[in-house]
Design an enzyme around this catalytic site. Structure first.
Site, mmCIF file in Angstrom:
data_model
loop_
_atom_site.group_PDB
_atom_site.id
_atom_site.type_symbol
_atom_site.label_atom_id
_atom_site.label_comp_id
_atom_site.label_asym_id
_atom_site.label_seq_id
_atom_site.Cartn_x
_atom_site.Cartn_y
_atom_site.Cartn_z
ATOM 1 N N ARG A 59 0.843 -1.229 0.080
ATOM 2 C CA ARG A 59 0.039 0.081 -0.020
ATOM 3 C C ARG A 59 0.601 1.328 -0.044
ATOM 4 N NH1 ARG A 59 -3.010 2.563 4.275
ATOM 5 N NH2 ARG A 59 -1.874 1.299 5.646
ATOM 6 N N LYS A 122 2.550 -9.651 12.135
ATOM 7 C CA LYS A 122 1.903 -9.466 10.822
ATOM 8 C C LYS A 122 2.173 -10.706 10.065
ATOM 9 C CE LYS A 122 1.574 -6.318 6.760
ATOM 10 N NZ LYS A 122 2.073 -5.162 6.427
ATOM 11 N N ARG A 262 -1.298 2.899 13.898
ATOM 12 C CA ARG A 262 -0.396 2.590 14.703
ATOM 13 C C ARG A 262 -0.812 2.295 16.390
ATOM 14 N NH1 ARG A 262 1.807 2.292 10.776
ATOM 15 N NH2 ARG A 262 3.855 3.191 10.032
#
Length: 285
Positions: A59, A122, A262
């Site tokens: 992205r 992740k 975040r």
């Protein structure tokens, strides 16, 4: 057992995707770029999976780092609609992937707008790009192709961990040992979800996404170009796929775009402790 991807084996595990053309290549720069270049020449939905992707994209133009053995693929899917009607698609795709993995005992969570998380790290990411195909437009409505790039970590090679500089998640070995079966199941779930999305939009996915939300109830800040633009408590998403933040003036929606989420850290609320990470570790597009 060979763990190389096989088109026929993928198809055998994706009965809902019988109309999808499946292609596997040994190596390419970007599966998203390859499929985007074919818009106007694809007669049907198409899956392109690569054993190795060397120039994946994330992205906001970030690069995506891919290791051999990860799952890197793109799915091109046609829609008869306006581009604005595709709002929320990255989140719907996340739901489809997470629910497929959950059916195989992998408790994936979702981080807005396009990340897959496992064990607070992740696991993978999603990149969706669109293109118009005006050839054969019906009643003046061009066909919109959504090219959905997905990257999922199958393993944690030491060289990849050193390059990224932070922990990443990987799928359990029992699920990763047959990548064609895994790819087929993910494709099957995506085919079902995309048909539902086309008919009903993101609203029918919103509650499912919220049930998988990784950071619900946590203090977060929204950054754009490194600057804080919003902050508050993440409460979930609305029927359009906007992130909802509870702040002192009430609930405020956050639009997806060149924005990063975040976790707000005590003493340093701008600390980048995840998303930029991996830049991006699992090869998506």
């Amino acid at each position: 057992m060979s763990n190389f991807l096989s088109s026929s084996s993928i198809a055998a595990h994706a009965p809902a995707a019988a109309n999808v053309a499946i292609e596997v290549v040994e190596q390419t720069g970007s599966t998203n770029a390859d499929l985007l270049a074919r818009v106007g020449r694809m007669p049907q939905p198409s899956l392109l999976a690569a054993e190795l992707q060397t120039a994946g994209r994330g992205r906001a133009g970030r690069s995506w780092i891919s290791a051999s053995g990860s799952l890197a693929f793109s799915l091109a899917w046609p829609f008869r609609c306006a581009l604005r009607d595709l709002a929320g698609m990255p989140l719907a795709v996340g739901v489809a992937l997470a629910e497929t993995l959950a059916a195989n005992d992998v408790a994936v969570r979702l981080k807005w707008p396009n990340d897959l998380w496992l064990d607070d790290a992740k696991l993978g990411g999603i990149l969706i790009e669109t293109a118009l195909d005006r050839s054969g437009a019906q009643q003046g409505v061009p066909q919109v192709w959504a090219v959905i790039g997905v990257g999922i970590n199958i393993a944690q090679p030491e060289e990849l961990l050193q390059q990224i500089g932070r922990p990443i998640a990987a799928l359990p070995a029992n699920l990763a040992q047959d990548r064609s079966r895994l790819m087929g199941m993910l494709l099957d779930g995506l085919a079902v979800a995309l048909r539902q999305f086309e008919q009903e939009g993101f609203a029918v996915f919103a509650a499912r996404w919220n049930a998988l939300h990784a950071w619900t109830g946590q203090n977060v800040v929204i950054l754009e170009n490194g600057h804080v633009i919003q902050e508050g408590i993440a409460t979930g998403v609305d029927a359009q796929g906007q992130l909802l933040l509870q702040g002192p003036d009430g609930v405020v929606p956050v639009l997806a775009g060149d924005v990063s989420l975040r976790r707000q850290e005590s003493g340093n609320k701008n600390k980048e402790n995840d998303d930029k990470g991996s830049e991006e570790h699992a090869a998506a597009g």
